[in-house]
Structures are given as structure tokens and as C-alpha cells.
Write a protein that holds these residues in place. Structure first.
Motif, PDB file in Angstrom:
ATOM      1  N   TYR A  31      49.021  41.419  22.441  1.00 47.26           N
ATOM      2  CA  TYR A  31      50.165  40.970  23.302  1.00 47.26           C
ATOM      3  C   TYR A  31      49.884  41.627  24.396  1.00 47.26           C
ATOM      4  N   LEU A  58      57.503  39.871  31.468  1.00 49.86           N
ATOM      5  CA  LEU A  58      56.522  39.918  30.946  1.00 49.86           C
ATOM      6  C   LEU A  58      56.804  38.776  29.694  1.00 49.86           C
ATOM      7  N   ASP A  70      49.993  39.966  28.163  1.00 43.18           N
ATOM      8  CA  ASP A  70      50.969  40.309  29.152  1.00 43.18           C
ATOM      9  C   ASP A  70      50.267  40.454  30.403  1.00 43.18           C
TER      10      ASP A  70
END
Length: 642
Positions: free
Chosen positions: A237, A298, A241
Motif C-alpha cells: 500500500y 492518496l 500510494d
């Protein structure tokens, strides 16, 4: 961080079974055959190790023995451990593209179809492969510590070898082929220096490596059940992002962003790890000035706040040792994503950003530098400039045009590494040496045209010349490692202290004519032996290549890939009209092979299966081609006018 928490030996056995696939023509044999070979060749001469070449099925993985070294002093032997995805157990979401991503767009033309850029399409697969490489390395080191240690007896007859190694990742998350993730399998590629005493095989030690240590490492690193799933997803992640943020910048009119709280300084000149507090020094987290603050969305974290670096011309000023170059270096590395905990997460620039510097002594071949340098003595042609020994100013002009030629849209400059006469020519010097006698048109005279007419943004660290205040859109002062927006103050100074105009009649910037690499020069490199001496130096055949001043190469694995790419580059140049198109074809192979052929895209340039590559950007590949002595280019018929 990258360990699953199990102790050595726990869960390291052979559980499960089934066919592992692989599509290799070599006969598949049981791991027990491998055990028998080690027993049979123990104490024999080193060439008997070649009996190992083949494929061996362990209950949980397949071992591919691809290449055995000729003797104990040769390059290590190459192996692969492959686990079927059905056994590895990774959720498909770990390595499949997130098709729900919607990027912000600045302008959308009628009929435009939204599709993910390749960087976001492959980002989860890249992040997973990077994470598994780190875990494999962690357990490799644990296995080494727990296993047999070489005696260090010294001399020809002393014990040597025994090292099992995967390519060590650095602080950046880059596409690499040390661990390859496909829809069918997860594969770790590693080397082993086969153990010996003199030329006598140490079969028992080799058996321990492959039948005890390797199964333990594979079990702990290539199976989802063995990993800390939260840590894995945090890694994926975070990387996704960061990539999303980079791809979103242009929609917000930005070329860069620096997160509040970022730790920019590094531990030392030889360590890329973040600096930490000590009794003698305190690390100051980055904090944006209010006037430059922006909050951006994000995908997984809600948003991130920090300093916006807008399109146009940005100056970074300040006293010595106040953090100017540290900020620029962080931006320079912002073309890459960083591992969680690095301190530079969400410190990013658009991907087409290139650091520019002077490079005395480099070779230049057929580069159009006339926008900056003209009317040289002896009538030397600067529309197709060539030299084996460039000066500071001519090398910097060539570096700019070569980067723009292949697609760069943002340039970074630090005055400490630039040629002074290329950056500025003050009023007094112009009065003494009139413009008609000076072949160099300095950057300050062209930079406004570059930004306003060509859309080329520049970020410059300038501590010695206020003349750039006239052309800068934003001026940031670093004071005790914190940034301040001093744009208004700089513009007020311009009004109160008038200087001679920096823009001359020759101020219009022109792109260089596109060039095409000479395919005959490239074909002569085919089959040449490639050597990598360090992260910045190597050789193709007898021709050495020094990439010391190509400052956005961050791993030796990138240099290896660049060298093999040059050897294979004739197949791309032969199908292209110019260098930029050839690099487009190369990147298409890198992107598409992993999707369509179920292998690592980086294998496109490898003469054999290897796990020692990290993906270079097109700009570093082009820089290497441009610096390779003996390489030749020709100017295209039509001049690019963009």
C-alpha cells in the motif's frame, strides 16, 4: 522488518506436493536424486559439480540449476527456486493491478480513454517482488549464521565458497528480477558459490546448503502463510500510494512534492539509510512553509500534506550547510519509491526528471548544442557537436540536450556541480568580453524560454548569484534545514537593485535535433563479455563505461541491466527512427513481457536467466549509450520542434 518471526528450522521442512510447472525441457528429478549426486561427487574434482545441472522437485518447490561455475574462483553458480502460486498462497490482489484507481486529470480531450500508466499497472507486482527479495535476504543471512561457516584456512587448499546470495535491495522499491511474480509461480533467483577445498568438492557442505538451508529460506520467504501479512500489505500500500502520488502531480500543476515530517538527510556519505538522532546531532523533520503547503489525496492513506514544487522555475537558496543540496538530492531520488521507514516516502518528482551537471572529459557524439554554444573557434560545428574530451560547459550543454531528446520535462541543477560560465555571465564580464566574443549563451538567458515556450521546468540550487531571481517563479530559502518561501523578498530585491538584462537576442531555446544510434556500432557489441565493477562502473568487452556522474543510478543491479541492455540494443535501434523511439520499444518490452509472456520483463535484454537486474530508467540507459566511447549517432533528417 522483513522477517516472518519463525526461528531457524521451524516450518522449514517439506510439506505438500504437486506439480510445479515451469515449461523447461530438462528432465524433472526428485530432490533425493540431488542428495545422491552430492554424496557421489564429494571429494571429487570441481568440474563434477556440473552433474547438478537440471530441475529438481522438492515437495514445496522446484529447484532449477541453470549454470554451474567452472571453478571456485569463477562467478557464482545460478539457481532458481520456484513455487506454484497455488501453493504459495498469495492473494491475487497482492500482484494484480488495482483497476479501480482513478487518476486526477488536468485536461481530458473528448474521446480520451482512461487507462492506468504502466507504472501503476505493475506497481503491486513490483512491490511484492521487492518485499519477497528482502525477506529472502533476511532468512538467507539467518541460515548462513546458523549453518556451517567456512574455516578460513587460507591458501589454495583452504575451504572456500558456500555463500548463498540473492541480490540485496537498497532503500528504493524498483522493479527487479531477484524475485519474479507471475500468475503461475513465484520464483527466487539466487547464486551459490559452490564450496570446495582447492579443486576438491565439499559435497557434504553443498548438501547442507541445498537440502537444509535452502528449503528453510524458501519456506519462510515465498509462502504467504509464513509472512507477516500486515507488514506485507503495508509495504504494498505504501508503494502504491507513492506511485499514485507521483502520477497525480501534473494534474495539480506540480513537478515535485516533499512530505511534512520527511527525513531527508542520510546517515553518511556511504549509507543511504536515514540519519538518526545522536548526542552530537539532531535530525530536523521537513516542514513546508504555509504559502507552499498543499494536501493531496492518496489511495490507502487518506491524504498527505507537504510542500508543493510547481511547474516553472524554482530556486533553492540559503547559506552553506543549511540543507540546499540535501533537499535537491532527495528530489533527485524522488523518481523512485522508497521502502517504509526510509524517511523519504512521499518525497517525489514526476518520473521525467533528470539531474544535470558538468562532466569534464566525457565523450560527446553528434549532439546539437547550438542553443547554448555557438561560434566556436576554428568553426567547429555545434549543430552536431562531437568531442572525446568535453569541457565543463560543453558537457553540461550536451547533458541537457541528451536528456530532453529522450523525454525529460524537468531538470535539476546544483551550482556546486555545474560549470560556472554555463550558468551565469554577469554584467561586468559582459562589458569586458562582449557577447560576440563569447560562444557560450548561459543557462540564465535560455531558462525562461525553456519554461514558457517548451514546458521544461527547472529546480536550481543557487547560492552565489541573485541574477536568477529575475527568472524564478518560486524562491525557497533553506535555513537550518527548514524551508522558507522568500519569493516576494527576492522579487523586491530585483526591483530595488537593477542589473543588466539576462535575456539576449539569442535567448530562444531550441530542442536538439533527434539522433539515431548507429546500428553497426551496436552490432559490434553483440556477444561481448559484460563486467560490472561497481554500481557506477563497468565494461563491455575492452571498452570501460564510467557512470559516476549519472547520479540517478541507485543500485549496481541497474548498472548490470544497463550494460546488457546496450549489448542487446541493436534490435531496438534497427526498428526505430531515433533514440527516443528505440527507448520506447525497450520500455514496451520491459512492460509487456511480464504481462504477456509470464516472465520478468527485464529478461528481454538478458542473454541468460539471471536475478541480478533492477530496472533502469530510459534516461540512465540513454546516458550510458551517450557516454560509451566508440558509440556513434547520426542526426535525423527532420528537426524536432516541440
Amino acid at each position: 522488518r522483513y522477517g516472518g518471526g519463525n526461528r531457524y528450522g521451524d516450518g522449514g521442512g517439506y510439506r505438500g506436493g504437486g506439480d510445479g510447472g515451469g515449461g523447461n525441457a530438462r528432465e524433472l528429478q526428485s530432490w533425493e536424486v540431488l542428495s545422491g549426486i552430492f554424496a557421489r561427487i564429494d571429494g571429487k574434482q570441481y568440474p563434477c559439480y556440473k552433474d547438478l545441472v537440471g530441475i529438481y522437485e522438492f515437495p514445496n518447490f522446484k529447484l532449477f540449476v541453470d549454470k554451474i561455475q567452472g571453478d571456485a574462483y569463477a562467478a557464482p553458480s545460478r539457481f532458481r527456486a520456484r513455487v506454484d502460486t497455488s501453493k504459495a498462497g498469495f492473494p491475487k490482489e497482492c500482484y494484480s493491478p488495482n483497476l479501480d484507481i482513478k487518476l486526477p486529470v488536468k485536461r481530458k480531450a473528448p474521446g480520451d480513454v482512461e487507462k492506468l500508466p504502466p507504472s501503476l499497472y505493475h506497481v503491486r507486482k513490483t512491490a511484492l517482488g521487492d518485499y519477497l527479495s528482502r525477506v529472502f535476504y533476511t532468512y538467507q543471512e539467518e541460515a548462513r549464521a546458523k549453518g556451517r561457516q567456512r574455516s578460513g584456512g587460507g591458501g589454495w587448499h583452504g575451504e572456500k565458497g558456500g555463500d548463498l546470495r540473492i541480490e540485496v535491495p537498497g532503500q528504493h522499491v524498483i522493479e527487479r528480477n531477484s524475485v519474479v511474480v507471475t500468475n503461475d509461480y513465484v520464483e527466487a533467483r539466487f547464486t551459490v558459490s559452490m564450496p570446495a577445498a582447492g579443486r576438491r568438492i565439499l559435497g557434504k557442505w553443498a548438501s547442507e546448503i541445498f537440502l537444509t538451508s535452502l528449503p528453510f529460506i524458501v519456506e519462510q520467504s515465498l509462502f504467504y502463510r509464513s509472512l507477516d501479512s500486515k507488514d506485507l500489505w503495508d509495504h504494498i500500500y505504501s508503494v502504491e500510494d507513492q506511485e499514485f502520488l507521483r502520477e497525480s502531480l501534473s494534474a495539480h500543476g506540480l513537478i515535485g512534492f516533499v512530505r511534512n515530517g520527511a527525513i531527508l538527510p542520510r546517515a553518511s556519505g556511504v549509507s543511504d539509510r536515514p540519519m538518526s538522532n545522536t548526542k552530537d546531532s539532531k535530525v530536523i523533520p521537513f516542514k513546508s512553509p504555509e504559502s507552499l503547503m498543499i494536501t493531496l489525496p492518496l489511495l490507502h492513506n487518506k491524504s498527505v500534506s507537504g510542500m508543493a514544487i510547481r511547474e516553472g522555475i524554482t530556486m533553492i537558496v540559503g547559506g552553506g550547510f543549511h540543507g540546499k543540496s540535501t533537499l535537491l538530492q532527495a528530489l533527485e531520488r524522488g523518481v523512485y519509491n522508497h521502502v517504509p521507514g526510509d524517511g523519504r516516502e512521499y518525497v517525489t518528482v514526476i518520473r521525467d526528471t533528470v539531474k544535470i551537471r558538468a562532466e569534464d572529459g566525457r565523450s560527446v557524439n553528434c549532439v546539437d548544442i547550438h542553443s547554448f554554444i555557438n561560434n566556436l573557434p576554428m568553426g567547429k560545428n555545434t549543430y552536431a557537436f562531437s568531442t572525446p574530451d568535453a569541457s565543463g560547459s560543453t558537457s553540461q550543454a550536451a547533458n541537457i540536450q541528451e536528456a530532453l531528446e529522450v523525454g525529460a520535462t524537468t531538470l535539476l541543477f546544483d551550482e556546486d556541480t555545474c560549470a560556472t560560465n554555463f550558468m551565469i555571465r554577469d554584467q561586468r564580464m559582459r562589458m569586458l568580453v562582449e557577447d560576440s566574443k563569447e560562444p557560450i549563451t548561459p543557462l540564465i538567458s535560455k531558462i525562461n524560454s525553456m519554461a514558457t515556450e517548451k514546458g521544461i521546468s527547472c529546480v536550481l540550487v543557487i547560492g552565489g548569484s541573485g541574477d536568477y531571481f529575475d527568472v524564478a517563479n518560486t524562491v525557497i530559502q533553506m535555513d537550518s534545514y527548514l524551508p522558507y518561501d522568500v519569493t516576494k523578498k527576492a522579487k523586491d530585491i530585483c526591483k530595488s537593485i537593477q542589473t543588466a538584462p539576462t535575456v539576449t537576442a539569442a535567448a530562444r531555446f531550441e530542442h536538439a535535433a533527434p539522433r539515431l544510434p548507429d546500428t553497426s556500432a551496436l552490432r559490434r557489441l553483440e556477444g561481448e563479455k559484460v563486467k560490472t565493477f561497481s554500481s557506477i562502473k563497468g565494461a563491455i568487452g575492452k571498452t570501460e563505461l564510467d557512470l559516476t556522474y549519472v547520479e540517478q543510478i541507485v543500485e549496481s543491479a541497474q548498472t548490470r541491466c544497463i550494460l546488457d541492455t546496450i549489448v542487446a540494443f541493436s534490435k531496438y535501434a534497427a526498428r526505430a527512427k531515433n533514440l527516443r523511439q528505440a527507448l520506447d520499444l525497450l520500455e514496451r518490452d520491459f512492460d509487456n513481457m511480464s504481462s504477456t509472456k509470464n516472465i520478468s520483463g527485464l529478461d528481454a535484454v538478458s542473454p541468460w536467466i539471471t536475478g541480478s537486474y533492477a530496472r533502469p530508467r530510459r534516461y540512465e540507459v540513454a546516458a550510458a549509450l551517450n557516454r560509451l566511447r566508440g558509440m556513434r549517432f547520426s542526426i535525423g533528417e527532420e528537426k524536432e520542434r516541440s
